[in-house]
Each structure stands twice: as C-alpha cells, then as structure tokens.
Motif scaffolding. Structure first.
Motif, PDB file in Angstrom:
ATOM      1  N   ILE A 133      35.375  40.778  23.155  1.00 45.53           N
ATOM      2  CA  ILE A 133      35.176  39.538  23.897  1.00 45.53           C
ATOM      3  C   ILE A 133      36.328  38.568  23.653  1.00 45.53           C
ATOM      4  CG2 ILE A 133      33.899  38.318  22.116  1.00 45.53           C
ATOM      5  CD1 ILE A 133      33.093  38.410  25.884  1.00 45.53           C
ATOM      6  N   VAL A 134      37.038  38.708  22.508  1.00 44.10           N
ATOM      7  CA  VAL A 134      38.205  37.882  22.216  1.00 44.10           C
ATOM      8  C   VAL A 134      39.449  38.463  22.861  1.00 44.10           C
ATOM      9  CG1 VAL A 134      39.675  36.989  20.363  1.00 44.10           C
ATOM     10  CG2 VAL A 134      37.190  37.075  20.060  1.00 44.10           C
ATOM     11  N   LEU A 135      39.542  39.785  22.865  1.00 44.42           N
ATOM     12  CA  LEU A 135      40.713  40.450  23.427  1.00 44.42           C
ATOM     13  C   LEU A 135      40.727  40.407  24.943  1.00 44.42           C
ATOM     14  CD1 LEU A 135      43.235  42.151  22.769  1.00 44.42           C
ATOM     15  CD2 LEU A 135      41.775  44.184  22.845  1.00 44.42           C
ATOM     16  N   ALA A 136      39.558  40.340  25.561  1.00 41.77           N
ATOM     17  CA  ALA A 136      39.460  40.407  27.015  1.00 41.77           C
ATOM     18  C   ALA A 136      40.276  39.331  27.737  1.00 41.77           C
ATOM     19  CB  ALA A 136      37.989  40.334  27.439  1.00 41.77           C
ATOM     20  N   PRO A 137      40.203  38.042  27.328  1.00 43.73           N
ATOM     21  CA  PRO A 137      41.017  37.040  28.031  1.00 43.73           C
ATOM     22  C   PRO A 137      42.513  37.319  27.963  1.00 43.73           C
ATOM     23  CG  PRO A 137      39.316  35.990  26.710  1.00 43.73           C
ATOM     24  CD  PRO A 137      39.329  37.431  26.329  1.00 43.73           C
ATOM     25  N   LEU A 138      42.981  37.900  26.842  1.00 42.37           N
ATOM     26  CA  LEU A 138      44.399  38.239  26.731  1.00 42.37           C
ATOM     27  C   LEU A 138      44.787  39.317  27.742  1.00 42.37           C
ATOM     28  CD1 LEU A 138      44.835  38.316  22.845  1.00 42.37           C
ATOM     29  CD2 LEU A 138      45.516  36.521  24.435  1.00 42.37           C
TER      30      LEU A 138
ATOM     31  N   LEU B 264      42.860  47.153  36.224  1.00 41.80           N
ATOM     32  CA  LEU B 264      43.476  47.639  34.985  1.00 41.80           C
ATOM     33  C   LEU B 264      42.881  47.024  33.728  1.00 41.80           C
ATOM     34  CD1 LEU B 264      45.553  49.403  33.604  1.00 41.80           C
ATOM     35  CD2 LEU B 264      47.262  47.597  33.983  1.00 41.80           C
ATOM     36  N   PRO B 265      42.760  45.681  33.610  1.00 41.75           N
ATOM     37  CA  PRO B 265      42.185  45.134  32.371  1.00 41.75           C
ATOM     38  C   PRO B 265      40.754  45.573  32.123  1.00 41.75           C
ATOM     39  CG  PRO B 265      42.397  43.424  34.037  1.00 41.75           C
ATOM     40  CD  PRO B 265      43.150  44.614  34.543  1.00 41.75           C
TER      41      PRO B 265
ATOM     42  N   VAL C  35      28.735  51.275  29.318  1.00 43.05           N
ATOM     43  CA  VAL C  35      28.036  50.309  30.173  1.00 43.05           C
ATOM     44  C   VAL C  35      28.251  48.901  29.649  1.00 43.05           C
ATOM     45  CG1 VAL C  35      25.809  49.674  31.158  1.00 43.05           C
ATOM     46  CG2 VAL C  35      26.322  52.073  30.726  1.00 43.05           C
ATOM     47  N   MET C  36      28.132  48.739  28.335  1.00 39.98           N
ATOM     48  CA  MET C  36      28.373  47.423  27.735  1.00 39.98           C
ATOM     49  C   MET C  36      29.801  46.965  27.996  1.00 39.98           C
ATOM     50  SD  MET C  36      28.405  46.403  23.699  1.00 39.98           S
ATOM     51  CE  MET C  36      29.866  47.447  23.497  1.00 39.98           C
ATOM     52  N   GLY C  37      30.758  47.870  27.841  1.00 39.72           N
ATOM     53  CA  GLY C  37      32.151  47.520  28.102  1.00 39.72           C
ATOM     54  C   GLY C  37      32.390  47.144  29.548  1.00 39.72           C
ATOM     55  N   ALA C  38      31.714  47.832  30.468  1.00 36.46           N
ATOM     56  CA  ALA C  38      31.863  47.502  31.887  1.00 36.46           C
ATOM     57  C   ALA C  38      31.335  46.114  32.195  1.00 36.46           C
ATOM     58  CB  ALA C  38      31.144  48.548  32.748  1.00 36.46           C
ATOM     59  N   VAL C  39      30.187  45.778  31.618  1.00 38.86           N
ATOM     60  CA  VAL C  39      29.608  44.451  31.854  1.00 38.86           C
ATOM     61  C   VAL C  39      30.519  43.365  31.284  1.00 38.86           C
ATOM     62  CG1 VAL C  39      27.660  42.946  31.319  1.00 38.86           C
ATOM     63  CG2 VAL C  39      27.250  45.330  31.936  1.00 38.86           C
ATOM     64  N   ILE C  40      31.039  43.592  30.081  1.00 37.08           N
ATOM     65  CA  ILE C  40      31.954  42.615  29.478  1.00 37.08           C
ATOM     66  C   ILE C  40      33.204  42.456  30.327  1.00 37.08           C
ATOM     67  CG2 ILE C  40      33.432  42.152  27.487  1.00 37.08           C
ATOM     68  CD1 ILE C  40      31.333  43.461  25.733  1.00 37.08           C
ATOM     69  N   SER C  41      33.740  43.573  30.811  1.00 33.26           N
ATOM     70  CA  SER C  41      34.951  43.497  31.634  1.00 33.26           C
ATOM     71  C   SER C  41      34.690  42.766  32.948  1.00 33.26           C
ATOM     72  CB  SER C  41      35.472  44.906  31.915  1.00 33.26           C
ATOM     73  OG  SER C  41      34.580  45.633  32.753  1.00 33.26           O
ATOM     74  N   GLU C  42      33.472  42.866  33.469  1.00 37.09           N
ATOM     75  CA  GLU C  42      33.147  42.158  34.707  1.00 37.09           C
ATOM     76  C   GLU C  42      33.039  40.655  34.495  1.00 37.09           C
ATOM     77  OE1 GLU C  42      30.675  45.841  36.798  1.00 37.09           O
ATOM     78  OE2 GLU C  42      29.622  44.260  35.715  1.00 37.09           O
ATOM     79  N   TRP C  43      32.778  40.240  33.277  1.00 37.52           N
ATOM     80  CA  TRP C  43      32.782  38.807  32.981  1.00 37.52           C
ATOM     81  C   TRP C  43      34.179  38.213  33.116  1.00 37.52           C
ATOM     82  CZ3 TRP C  43      29.444  39.206  27.902  1.00 37.52           C
ATOM     83  CH2 TRP C  43      28.100  39.419  28.256  1.00 37.52           C
ATOM     84  N   LEU C  44      35.212  39.061  32.997  1.00 40.35           N
ATOM     85  CA  LEU C  44      36.580  38.569  33.088  1.00 40.35           C
ATOM     86  C   LEU C  44      36.891  38.031  34.481  1.00 40.35           C
ATOM     87  CD1 LEU C  44      38.429  41.468  31.245  1.00 40.35           C
ATOM     88  CD2 LEU C  44      37.573  39.344  30.285  1.00 40.35           C
TER      89      LEU C  44
END
Length: 252
Positions: free
Chosen positions: A105-110, A120-121, A188-197
């Motif tokens: 969740i910290v790395l995602a904004p970067l 890609l992200p 699935v968790m990673g996909a949901v987190i990535s969609e928050w981006l």
C-alpha cells in the motif's frame, strides 16, 4: 459428496449461527444501515445490484488471473535460477526477503508516479504479491530432494540438468503447489489494492465509490465477493494439484 457434507456441516452451522447473531443484534440495537447493515440487507443488495456489480467482478478476475500467471512465472524462474546458481542465491535471497518488508500500500503510489495510471503498475503490484510465496516454496522443495538419491544419480554420471529435471523438480511439486495456493489468494487482494491506485472499473473501484457514499452494504458485498473469489482460486489450484498427483501415480 457425502464426505463433503459430513466435514462441511460444522463450519456451515457456525457461519449460520454467527450470521443469525449478527442479524438479531443489528435489529435489536437498531443500528443504522450506514454503520453496520444486517446480513439480510447485504444479501438483498448483492442480488439487486449484481447487474451493476458484474462488470467490476469480471475486471478484477481478469486482472487477478493475469497478475497471478505473471507473478508465479517470475517466482518459479527466480527460484530455478537461484537454485542452480548457489552463489547468486546467497547474494540475492536476503534482498528478496527485505523486499517483502515494504508494504504494498506504500509502494503502490510510487508505481503510479513511475509508470502512470495504466495497466503496468497494477500488474507489478500483483506480481510483487504473488512471486515471493512461489519462490520460497519452490526453493524449499528443491532443497528437500532425497540426498541419497541425488548422490546415487551423480555417481551414475547424471548431469546437473538431469538431476534437476528428474529428481529436484518433481520432488518440489508439492511445495510448489503450496506456494501457488497462497499466491492465488493473494492475487485477488493485490488486484483490489492495485485498483485503488486508479481504475475505471473493478471491485476496488466499487468499494471506493461505495465507502465514499456511505453505502456500507455494498462494501460488505465487495468483501464477500473477494472472499468467494479467493476461495475459488484456492480450490482451482487444489484441484489441479490432486489431478497432477493422480496423473503421476497412474504414470508410474
């Protein structure tokens, strides 16, 4: 089927009891639906709003599967290279462990800053979540090969490639499937987190819109779907493992 019923009725009964307590508590305490909706309200929203939710589910499934395949492929290739090159493993493996200490969740904004709001992200996020369990599980499986059989093969003149393909790789399959199961649920968790981006559709987008409008029932529907998808992915990997074990026994 009878075995499933015998083993599954107890957790089903506990789940039904918890839902009943939840329903009664919400009604007796007169808790507002925006704070904590009753299970009946969540179920009604899941049925009535499925037509609007369906596109979000399909988007998340596609993203999860794509990221899972890429992440597991990267993890397996990494484990194979590190196993065949022990000195490289000594240098890289601690860095792999350190990489998992950085919250996604910290790395995602970067990743958004570096690669934009495209696909890609999102794939990178899921790959980072999925590759590590596969890498660790595969390396553990490679190392657990029977040493006496390996010694015998080397004495018989087998090459390092033959030892890997005939002994270490088949012996690592049970451990590898354990890593795949973990990665399948994490995808699935990673996909949901990535969609928050930042995405146009997906369960993560649906949850964000629902929480911002205080539609708590929709948030619970999204959580329920995430749990179901994780269980389905886990079950698919488990079924593949059973099929492979059965096929190997028949081949032998």
């Amino acid at each position: 089927m009878s075995t499933f019923i015998k083993k599954g009725w107890r957790p089903a009964a506990v789940l039904l009891l918890l839902l009943s307590i939840w329903e009664v508590a919400v009604r007796l305490a007169d808790i507002p639906s925006w704070l904590l909706p009753a299970p009946s309200a969540i179920g009604a929203e899941a049925i009535n709003g499925f037509s609007q939710f369906q596109a979000h589910i399909q988007s998340t499934i596609a993203l999860s599967l794509g990221g899972f395949i890429i992440g597991c492929t990267v993890g397996l290739l990494t484990a194979t290279v590190l196993h065949l090159l022990p000195k490289l493993q000594e240098a890289i493996y601690p860095l792999l462990i350190l990489s998992q200490n950085v919250p996604i969740i910290v790395l995602a904004p970067l990743l958004v800053i570096w690669f934009g709001f495209g696909l890609l992200p999102k794939v990178i996020v899921i790959t980072l979540v999925c590759f590590f369990p596969v890498t660790v599980a595969a390396l553990g499986g490679f190392r657990n090969s029977p040493p006496e059989i390996k010694h015998y093969m080397l004495m018989a003149g087998a090459t390092k490639t033959q030892v890997f393909s005939k002994l270490e790789w088949p012996n690592a399959l049970p451990a590898l499937f354990s890593g795949l199961k973990i990665s399948a649920t994490y995808s699935v968790m990673g996909a949901v987190i990535s969609e928050w981006l930042g995405a146009k559709k997906g369960i993560g987008v649906y949850m964000t819109l629902a929480s911002s409008s205080f539609r708590t029932d929709r948030v619970f529907v999204a959580i329920l779907v995430i749990m179901i998808l994780s269980l389905l992915f886990f079950g698919a990997i488990s079924a593949g493992e059973k099929w492979l074990i059965k096929w190997r026994k028949e081949a032998r």
